[in-house]
Motif scaffolding. Sequence first.
Motif, mmCIF file in Angstrom:
data_model
loop_
_atom_site.group_PDB
_atom_site.id
_atom_site.type_symbol
_atom_site.label_atom_id
_atom_site.label_comp_id
_atom_site.label_asym_id
_atom_site.label_seq_id
_atom_site.Cartn_x
_atom_site.Cartn_y
_atom_site.Cartn_z
ATOM 1 N N PHE A 21 -17.805 -7.452 3.590
ATOM 2 C CA PHE A 21 -17.589 -6.376 4.263
ATOM 3 C C PHE A 21 -16.525 -6.268 5.344
ATOM 4 O O PHE A 21 -15.356 -5.569 5.569
ATOM 5 C CB PHE A 21 -18.876 -6.220 5.198
ATOM 6 N N SER A 22 -16.058 -7.440 6.021
ATOM 7 C CA SER A 22 -15.180 -7.773 6.947
ATOM 8 C C SER A 22 -13.761 -7.457 6.267
ATOM 9 O O SER A 22 -12.854 -6.758 6.672
ATOM 10 C CB SER A 22 -15.159 -8.969 7.514
ATOM 11 N N PHE A 23 -13.699 -8.329 5.261
ATOM 12 C CA PHE A 23 -12.465 -8.138 4.354
ATOM 13 C C PHE A 23 -12.149 -6.724 3.791
ATOM 14 O O PHE A 23 -11.033 -6.257 3.705
ATOM 15 C CB PHE A 23 -12.236 -9.417 3.289
ATOM 16 N N GLY A 24 -13.281 -6.103 3.209
ATOM 17 C CA GLY A 24 -13.127 -4.979 2.677
ATOM 18 C C GLY A 24 -12.678 -3.816 3.664
ATOM 19 O O GLY A 24 -11.761 -3.070 3.277
ATOM 20 N N ARG A 25 -13.405 -4.042 4.932
ATOM 21 C CA ARG A 25 -12.798 -3.160 5.801
ATOM 22 C C ARG A 25 -11.284 -3.046 6.332
ATOM 23 O O ARG A 25 -10.734 -2.021 6.537
ATOM 24 C CB ARG A 25 -13.770 -3.324 7.153
ATOM 25 N N ASP A 26 -10.898 -4.195 6.264
ATOM 26 C CA ASP A 26 -9.514 -4.385 6.520
ATOM 27 C C ASP A 26 -8.614 -4.155 5.498
ATOM 28 O O ASP A 26 -7.449 -3.647 5.680
ATOM 29 C CB ASP A 26 -9.164 -5.759 6.849
ATOM 30 N N VAL A 27 -8.927 -4.267 4.222
ATOM 31 C CA VAL A 27 -8.305 -3.846 3.366
ATOM 32 C C VAL A 27 -8.227 -2.209 3.112
ATOM 33 O O VAL A 27 -6.965 -1.791 2.901
ATOM 34 C CB VAL A 27 -8.741 -4.169 1.747
ATOM 35 N N VAL A 28 -9.150 -1.821 3.346
ATOM 36 C CA VAL A 28 -9.325 -0.234 3.383
ATOM 37 C C VAL A 28 -8.240 0.300 4.591
ATOM 38 O O VAL A 28 -7.411 1.226 4.376
ATOM 39 C CB VAL A 28 -10.500 0.332 3.699
ATOM 40 N N TRP A 29 -8.189 -0.385 5.800
ATOM 41 C CA TRP A 29 -7.310 -0.096 7.150
ATOM 42 C C TRP A 29 -6.010 -0.076 6.679
ATOM 43 O O TRP A 29 -5.221 0.582 6.822
ATOM 44 C CB TRP A 29 -7.792 -0.889 8.161
ATOM 45 N N LEU A 30 -5.517 -1.362 5.796
ATOM 46 C CA LEU A 30 -3.992 -1.630 5.404
ATOM 47 C C LEU A 30 -3.826 -0.581 4.387
ATOM 48 O O LEU A 30 -2.628 -0.057 4.345
ATOM 49 C CB LEU A 30 -4.197 -2.971 4.885
ATOM 50 N N ALA A 31 -4.673 -0.281 3.549
ATOM 51 C CA ALA A 31 -4.267 0.732 2.426
ATOM 52 C C ALA A 31 -3.891 2.045 3.176
ATOM 53 O O ALA A 31 -3.017 2.751 2.836
ATOM 54 C CB ALA A 31 -5.289 0.833 1.600
ATOM 55 N N ARG A 32 -4.549 2.474 4.128
ATOM 56 C CA ARG A 32 -4.571 3.760 4.823
ATOM 57 C C ARG A 32 -3.428 3.846 5.368
ATOM 58 O O ARG A 32 -2.558 4.928 5.945
ATOM 59 C CB ARG A 32 -5.834 4.217 5.558
ATOM 60 N N HIS A 33 -2.932 2.516 6.451
ATOM 61 C CA HIS A 33 -1.685 2.542 7.057
ATOM 62 C C HIS A 33 -0.549 1.971 6.572
ATOM 63 O O HIS A 33 0.563 1.537 7.172
ATOM 64 C CB HIS A 33 -2.205 1.910 8.226
ATOM 65 N N ARG A 34 -0.427 1.735 5.241
ATOM 66 C CA ARG A 34 0.800 0.998 4.587
ATOM 67 C C ARG A 34 1.973 2.106 4.704
ATOM 68 O O ARG A 34 1.760 3.227 4.517
ATOM 69 C CB ARG A 34 0.533 0.819 3.119
ATOM 70 N N SER A 35 3.063 1.502 4.763
ATOM 71 C CA SER A 35 4.296 2.393 4.905
ATOM 72 C C SER A 35 4.706 2.617 3.492
ATOM 73 O O SER A 35 4.784 2.028 2.465
ATOM 74 C CB SER A 35 5.167 1.806 5.995
#
Length: 252
Positions: free
Chosen positions: A238-252
């Motif tokens: 869950f912790s890693f998945g949440r971070d991956v989702v955040w990174l995917a939404r904020h990637r440049s």
Amino acid sequence: MIETETSRRIPKAWFRGRMSVFARYLVACLMLAPAALALGLKLTDAGVGAAAALLAFAAMAGTAGYGLQRHYPHDRLGIANIITLARSAIIAGLCGLLAVPGGLAASDQLAWTVLAIAIFSLSLDGVDGYFARRQGLTSGFGARFDMEIDSVFGLLLALLCWQSGKAGPWVLILGGMRYLFLAAALAWPWLLAPLPERFSRKAICVVQIAVLIALLAPVISGPLSWTIAAVGTSLLTFSFGRDVVWLARHRS
């Protein structure tokens, strides 16, 4: 002329300071290497275990030494880095068990000893940051050094749990999630972007290590050990998945 001489003295002083830090680091390594060797020999009663422990310590200390030379900004080594290096020696000693399969499953006394050593190593993880802040020696290198040792510790504990039959091979996900994340970053570099600070992320990392240590206890076995491992794996996923989702939404 005065400015020129001063500008020449500053780089030399800085260089001497950096070399002094690295020299102290090497001395610390030479003092801790026999401890890793002795611990590996004590836990396994086999030369191959001692050799594995020494090799593991050399790999961790050598990698950290390279990073120290390139990225450490201070002219003092500091207690925090010594503590983290000491943790690497303890973890290296535990690595010796991987070279002697079946030892933990065959001896409850050994399992309790390893459990106590693992708890001691985890307790040291709580004081290095305190000393870094107290001495004014916080750095990106120190934080990275601590994080990498935590990652190695987690993977080692997962391997020991699998080796002792406390859980199936899927428990390696619990110990090696960060390495899977780094492997994925080779294909998707945006995964390496900075993440926002989250207390829950740190708390789940502590739970991860605590779960893996608890699984080493001889009294925890069968369905209970599998259940505990599954809960820990779910939280970490869950912790890693949440971070991956955040990174995917904020990637440049």
